[in-house]
Design an enzyme around this catalytic site. Structure first.
Site, PDB file in Angstrom:
ATOM      1  CG  ASP A  59      -1.908   1.121   1.268  1.00 16.33           C
ATOM      2  OD1 ASP A  59      -1.683   2.144   0.592  1.00 16.33           O
ATOM      3  OD2 ASP A  59      -2.936   0.978   1.962  1.00 16.33           O
ATOM      4  CB  SER A 138      -2.497  12.442 -15.241  1.00 12.93           C
ATOM      5  OG  SER A 138      -3.647  12.833 -15.965  1.00 12.93           O
ATOM      6  CE1 TYR A 151      -6.004  10.400 -11.360  1.00 14.61           C
ATOM      7  CE2 TYR A 151      -6.163  12.048 -13.093  1.00 14.61           C
ATOM      8  CZ  TYR A 151      -5.675  10.839 -12.636  1.00 14.61           C
ATOM      9  OH  TYR A 151      -4.866  10.074 -13.445  1.00 14.61           O
ATOM     10  CE  LYS A 155      -2.384  10.867 -11.266  1.00 14.49           C
ATOM     11  NZ  LYS A 155      -1.419   9.752 -11.120  1.00 14.49           N
TER      12      LYS A 155
END
Length: 280
Positions: A59, A138, A151, A155
């Site tokens: 993890d 991304s 998100y 990033k």
């Protein structure tokens, strides 16, 4: 003198892009530790990849588990040469519609996980003659992304951390450790496939959906010639950077881009239903 490949780690390698990145590193002669939060997925991937691959449940939010992965590959291969931070989570929709657990999950996996992996890798690489950290980020880390605000924040954090850490390495006189950020547009992997009927992820479908092989090729390129930031495809990367330079124009164009993505989602869903294939 070029030294022979030794050890490599790929996070989030139980399926999709991560598994293909592990395959690339195996083909280049590395002993690869395949990690995933799901132990069964990690083991299945390692079994499929064959000789040279081993599995470990990790993890990436837990620094101790990340360090255990680092120590395991150093013990096995003698040296850590490559660490790929690939593990990622995408939850879509406006931030105010997401619960705290979903927001925290993205920030912890995508940002803190990248930080944990990079720091662990650097500590080993500095002791054993250098190496290369590759962070799969991304295009969402380069510009505003409607429907993916948290998100995108995770990033942006990953890129900001990576570039700043490179600055710290060079200021410390460390020249044999590199960090590269590979920033792809939407990739046709299980993570995005699961978002076909999710309007909040429409922006990820607004361009040409990349094949995982195209991202693998970009990683191959930066491994041979380190580069701080690589955007895929290049034209979309340029558009993302321009949108960030002129945010008002980028925001004005967002409804058109989102509408294009939703049309693509509907077309892909219709194609799947026509073939009688399940969505996921």
């Amino acid at each position: 003198m070029t030294r022979s490949p030794a050890g490599a780690v790929v996070t989030g390698a139980g399926r999709g892009l991560g598994r293909q990145l592990a395959r690339l590193l195996l083909a280049r002669g590395y002993q690869v530790l395949v990690t995933d939060v799901n132990p069964a997925s990690a083991q299945e991937a390692a079994d499929e990849l064959g000789d040279g691959a081993t599995a470990l449940a990790v993890d990436v939010r837990d620094q101790a588990q990340v360090e255990a992965a680092r120590d395991a590959i150093v013990s096995r291969a003698g040296r850590l040469d490559v660490w790929v931070n690939n593990a990622g989570v995408l939850v879509t929709g406006p931030a105010w519609e997401q619960d705290e657990a979903g927001r925290r999950l993205m920030l912890d996996v995508n940002a803190l996980g990248t930080i944990n992996g990079t720091v662990a890798a650097i500590s080993a690489m500095r002791r054993t003659g250098g190496g290369h950290v590759v962070n799969i980020v991304s295009l969402a880390g380069l510009t505003a992304v409607a429907g993916e605000a948290v998100y995108a924040a995770s990033k942006h954090a990953a890129i900001g951390f990576s570039l700043s850490t490179m600055a710290d390495l060079r200021l410390a006189g460390v020249r044999d450790v590199d960090i590269s950020c590979v920033c792809p547009d939407g990739i046709w992997t299980p993570m995005l496939h699961d978002k076909l009927d999710d309007p909040g992820s429409a922006l990820s479908f607004s361009g040409k959906l990349l094949k995982a092989e195209e991202v693998v090729e970009a990683v191959r390129t930066v491994l041979d010639k380190p580069r701080l930031v690589t955007a895929l495809p290049g034209r979309r990367g340029l558009a993302a950077r321009l949108a960030s330079l002129a945010p008002r124009l980028g925001l004005a164009a967002a409804p058109l881009v989102v509408a294009r993505g939703r049309r693509t989602q509907k077309r892909l869903l219709a194609d799947l239903r026509q073939r009688g294939a399940p969505k996921a």
